[in-house]
Design an enzyme around this catalytic site. Structure first.
Site, PDB file in Angstrom:
ATOM      1  CG  HIS A 153     -14.940 -10.579  -1.376  1.00  0.00           C
ATOM      2  ND1 HIS A 153     -14.865 -11.867  -0.936  1.00  0.00           N
ATOM      3  CD2 HIS A 153     -13.720 -10.277  -1.861  1.00  0.00           C
ATOM      4  CE1 HIS A 153     -13.645 -12.311  -1.131  1.00  0.00           C
ATOM      5  NE2 HIS A 153     -12.929 -11.377  -1.700  1.00  0.00           N
ATOM      6  CE  LYS A 587      -3.899  -2.393   1.537  1.00  0.00           C
ATOM      7  NZ  LYS A 587      -3.214  -3.566   2.066  1.00  0.00           N
TER       8      LYS A 587
HETATM    9  P1  PGA Z   1      -9.741 -10.285  -0.215  1.00  0.00           P
HETATM   10  O1  PGA Z   1     -10.470  -9.636  -1.466  1.00  0.00           O
HETATM   11  O2  PGA Z   1      -9.386  -9.182   0.714  1.00  0.00           O
HETATM   12  O3  PGA Z   1     -10.776 -11.204   0.316  1.00  0.00           O
HETATM   13  O4  PGA Z   1      -8.566 -11.016  -0.754  1.00  0.00           O
HETATM   14  C1  PGA Z   1      -9.995  -8.543  -2.075  1.00  0.00           C
HETATM   15  C2  PGA Z   1     -11.014  -8.070  -3.107  1.00  0.00           C
HETATM   16  O5  PGA Z   1     -11.865  -8.805  -3.545  1.00  0.00           O
HETATM   17  O6  PGA Z   1     -10.931  -6.907  -3.457  1.00  0.00           O
END
Ligand code: PGA
Length: 931
Positions: A153, A587
């Protein structure tokens, strides 16, 4: 940078932290003079002093003067000022990390018989004190399971080159504690550190291009090589030592309860660069890494296993195995030391050769190479038995046991790789395939129940759906290729190399069945002629919006009652993995509702599973920042409802969390030790847990009500205020965050401006940088107040919950952190970038009002005069950092304004962008968090 902020503390140990920070601050001061002259140091000092004074007492005139000072900086010096503050934080972070290791060592040195909190020994002792018998303790060990999954990420702002310098500085600073250093050695160390900081100053902290996926894979592998291969066996060893201490009448070999997985090279959701070929390359790199580690370990053993048959008696088993190797394996070269009387060394040279051949695909299927990790373990055990036969137990214990554990944990694949893709991609491919086969013209348009019936039929039908003579679109071909790669990989690297296929944005049962149909297509799922289902890849739903979390229990219920699905779960030891998305639920519904709904979903799915005899393994997709479910590893385990952990826990480890937890062996050990300790504690809690706790049921009802109000409050602003998105985009560095080259994947799933298509990471990242930390607290105040309504009795209930409900306590404590880290005075500066005055006043006004209410409610519930008064060290650490982050924030606002103006007028923006990105890195280091 000569006067330094430190966590205030009375103990001698904290003085050492103070000493280190002062020492590094002084060095940085020298570097500033060296690189930018006294003028640079003076201006940095002036900014720092003013910022500190403002934090002590806010004087509007001084505030204006401060802003004036910042905006008057010439670009050349401004650039250096930003870097000075950013590097300062890097150094403070290093010192604080080292201090954590030091504190553990201090403890172990001075504590004698006392047991450190959060240590493995503390929890094993608790096990014993609660009266758990050996058999119960053994059962707990067998049931425990924690998988930590590294993701790529894009939240690690630091480059590998910078992390390497940090590591060198950390090692050197640690040396300062060595009391035997001579005066000269100390001077040399200082000289070395000075030069490392100069190198840091002269190294660019920004990447000039995005990393490739394979760069990211290499980066992930680094942590295995540097720490995990060594630290993980140590943690196991410590657990066994403690168990043997408290349950001495038995021999302990703890089963594999703690391991690492990875998404890097497997997570293709929104990242077109992760192709089937990249996944294949990743697996090869992971195998190479494991093999190299074992070769190194064997090379180390050569030195220690010099036992001679002239003196000791080795086992016949060892000699027979050497004989067999002689017949089957050709040594590329006879080692120079070759001595027929040293059988271990002979055996080790054959083993090294067989390992070498693992990487040579031409030797596949021959006895010249190890076909799997089990064969290597078998050889290691032969040596182990023989060593113990002539009482070389210590050597066996230190070398063989350690390596056997490594091979058990890392196999020939290093880490299990998960595959992830978005549900829509599967639907698209399925629609094309089914249309080509004339099964249904538009699968995507079918009703959910129709889809389920059709997919169930397809799963029960042994005939394939695709044909090599048929042409498919590029995306469908790639989709199928991924499954083919998984099949090939399981054959080549063993079934453990990939076991889970995660489906992002799972909204319905058909999303899960589609993946199974693809798996069936390539042989990862089939029915034996006797009707038994064989399935080597599990479809794992990822539930991540509030609606999907609501729907999840019913979705799973529908699938569990479907015979073919239930049989596929049976093929996976009756274990179903379910992933939960902390960031996207946050979110979508705000912090209170997301946390609550995740918990409710987990409890309900667990109950559903119980009905069908299915155990659940929850995979918690959480990040480092508060708005993405970030919290220390051990707490994230302990906060889970006790009844939901029976099937094991999986947690993502990502971005900056990986480097902060796993760069240094001491920190990695402490983290994993605390996680192990938390697992044991959680198991104890689960055993003592009373499922029919009436008190908890009442609390749950209250929290459900609070969550409902919170959801409305949150969505009223985020989804129903038409100007909110404009405010967010203009008042935060959202767009600029996307320009940091920190990950291979794009910051949006699609090229759209819809809120739904914005990924959770930049959403949180942008709010963190601008110091609102909106996702970490918004809507909490109103929902808590709505329950309280100035009624003291209700407040007492909330206080009671705070003291006695693990969930509620964790929620309120997270809010405490969010409130102390957020800064609405600075956030207001960011809001000044919103081009519409009315929108700005209205939206900022709402945010500010809610912030004040949240703070007020948290103080009432905790009964504290000030936020975090119950955790003074943490409170002080955050407060002390703030005056150093503030200048970077003011600079960022100014630079963003200039950058956006330059872009509007089509002026060259490269330098401005660079400065903005430097402030982003600096603030991330200061807040110790990106997104
Ligand atoms: P993703 O991850 O957008 O890859 O689902 C979200 C996150 O880890 O906050």
């Amino acid at each position: 940078m000569t006067e330094i902020a430190v966590t205030a503390g009375k103990s001698n140990s904290n003085n050492l932290l103070r000493r280190d920070i002062r020492f590094l601050g002084n060095i940085l001061g020298e570097v500033l003079v060296h690189q930018g002259g006294n003028e640079l140091l003076d201006i940095v000092e002036k900014i720092r002093e003013t910022s500190k004074s403002l934090r002590a007492v806010f004087i509007p005139d001084l505030h204006e003067e401060f802003k004036q000072l910042i905006s008057s900086l010439e670009p050349e010096i401004r650039h250096q000022v930003i870097r000075a503050f950013a590097i300062y934080f890097q150094l403070v972070n290093i010192a604080e990390q080292n201090h954590r290791i030091r504190r553990k060592r201090d403890y172990e040195r001075s504590a004698g018989e006392a047991v450190q909190r959060g240590s493995i020994e503390a929890s094993v002792k608790e096990l014993k004190e609660h009266g758990f018998t050996y058999y119960e303790a053994q059962e707990i060990m067998e049931g425990m399971s924690l998988e930590l999954v590294m993701t790529a990420h894009p939240t690690e702002a630091k480059r590998r080159a910078i992390l390497d310098i940090h590591k060198r500085i950390a090692d050197d600073v640690m040396q300062l504690d060595n009391p035997t250093l001579t005066f000269r050695e100390r001077e040399q160390l200082r000289e070395k550190l000075l030069n490392e900081v100069i190198t840091l100053w002269q190294t660019d902290e920004l990447r000039d291009r995005k990393p490739t996926v394979l760069d990211e894979v290499r980066n992930g592998m680094y942590y295995f090589h540097e720490t995990l291969f060594h630290v993980l066996p140590d943690v196991y060893q410590e657990l066994e030592r403690c168990l043997s201490k408290y349950y001495p009448e038995h021999h302990w070999h703890v089963p594999k309860y703690l391991r690492f997985g990875s998404w890097i090279g497997g997570d293709r959701d929104g990242n077109p660069s992760v192709t089937a070929e990249v996944t294949w390359q990743t697996l090869k790199m992971q195998r190479k890494m494991a093999v190299r580690e074992y070769q190194l370990a064997l090379a180390g053993m050569f030195k220690h296993l010099s036992f001679s048959t002239s003196i000791v008696d080795v086992t016949d088993e060892l000699m027979a195995s050497i004989q067999k190797d002689r017949l089957q394996v050709t040594l590329q070269k006879t080692p120079e030391w070759h001595n027929e009387k040293e059988p271990y060394r002979i055996k080790l040279s054959y083993m090294t050769e067989k390992l070498h051949n693992v990487l040579d695909e031409s030797k596949d299927g021959t006895s010249e190479r190890y076909e799997n990790a089990r064969e290597l373990i078998a050889d290691l055990k032969i040596i182990d038995r023989s060593l113990r036969h002539h009482y070389a137990d210590y050597v066996a214990q230190t070398h063989l046991s350690q390596m056997i554990r490594q091979v058990e944990l890392f196999g020939f694949h290093t880490a299990t790789l998960d595959i992830r893709q978005h549900s829509q991609e599967h639907e698209k491919a399925m629609t094309e395939i089914l249309a080509k086969m004339n099964i249904t013209s538009n699968y995507a348009e079918l009703k959910e129940e129709e889809k389920l019936v059709l997919l169930e039929q397809l799963l029960n039908d042994p005939r394939p759906l695709t044909s090599p003579y048929q042409e498919y679109s590029e995306s469908t071909t790639e989709c199928l290729d991924v499954y083919r790669t998984i099949f090939k990989a399981q054959k080549e690297f063993g079934t453990q190399c990939i076991t889970s296929y995660l489906i992002s944005m799972t909204e319905a049962g058909s999303d899960i069945l589609e993946v199974m149909v693809f798996a069936k297509e390539v042989g990862l799922f089939y029915k034996d002629p006797d009707g038994t289902v064989v399935c080597t890849l599990q479809s794992v739903p990822l539930f991540e919006t509030i609606d999907d979390l609501h729907a999840a229990p019913a979705i799973m219920n529908r699938l569990f009652e479907m015979p073919i699905y239930r049989q596929s779960v049976a093929a996976m030891n009756d274990l179903q993995e379910i992933m939960l998305g902390y960031s996207d639920s946050n979110k979508d519904g705000g912090v209170v509702t997301a946390n609550w709904e995740l918990r409710v979903a987990m409890k309900q799915i667990t109950a559903t599973g119980k009905k069908y005899g299915v155990k659940l393994k929850y995979f918690h997709g959480r990040g480092g920042a508060l708005g993405r479910g970030g919290m220390p590893l051990n707490r994230s385990i302990l906060v889970q409802p006790p009844e939901t952990i029976g099937g094991g826990i999986k947690i993502t480890e990502q971005g900056e969390v990986i480097s902060s937890r796993y760069s240094l062996k001491g920190i990695a050990y402490r983290s994993l030790e605390q996680a192990t300790s938390a697992l044991i504690k959680a198991a104890i809690n689960a055993k003592l847990y009373d499922e029919n706790n009436q008190q908890e049921e009442e609390w749950d009802e209250i929290i459900a009500g609070i969550s409902e109000t919170s959801l409305t409050k949150y969505q009223d602003l985020v989804f129903r205020d038409p100007d909110f998105l404009k405010f967010f985009k203009e008042s935060t560095p959202l767009g600029e965050v996307g320009e940091l080259n920190i990950g291979s994947r794009p910051s949006k799933r699609k090229n759209s401006d819809r809120f739904e298509d914005l990924r959770a990471i930049p959403w949180v990242f942008a709010w963190t940088q601008s110091r609102y930390l909106f996702p970490a607290w918004y809507a909490a105040g109103t929902s808590l107040y709505n329950f309280y309504q100035d009624d003291e009795k209700k407040l007492q209930v909330l206080q009671d919950m705070y003291h006695n409900s693990t969930f509620f306590r964790s929620l309120i404590d997270t809010l405490q952190l969010a409130i102390i880290k957020a800064d609405l005075v600075i956030a207001k500066e960011y809001s000044g970038m919103c081009s519409d005055q009315e929108v700005k006043d209205r939206v900022f006004g709402k945010i500010e009002q809610e912030f004040n209410l949240t703070k007020e409610m948290v103080l009432k519930i905790t009964g504290l005069p000030e936020i975090l008064d119950d955790a003074p060290a943490l409170q002080e650490s955050i407060r002390q950092r703030n005056p150093y982050v503030d200048p970077l924030s003011y600079l960022q606002v100014q630079l963003l304004t200039e950058l956006r103006a330059a872009r509007e007028q089509n002026r060259d923006d490269a330098l401005l962008l660079r400065e903005v990105l430097l402030t982003i890195n600096g603030i991330a280091a200061g807040l110790r968090n990106t997104g």
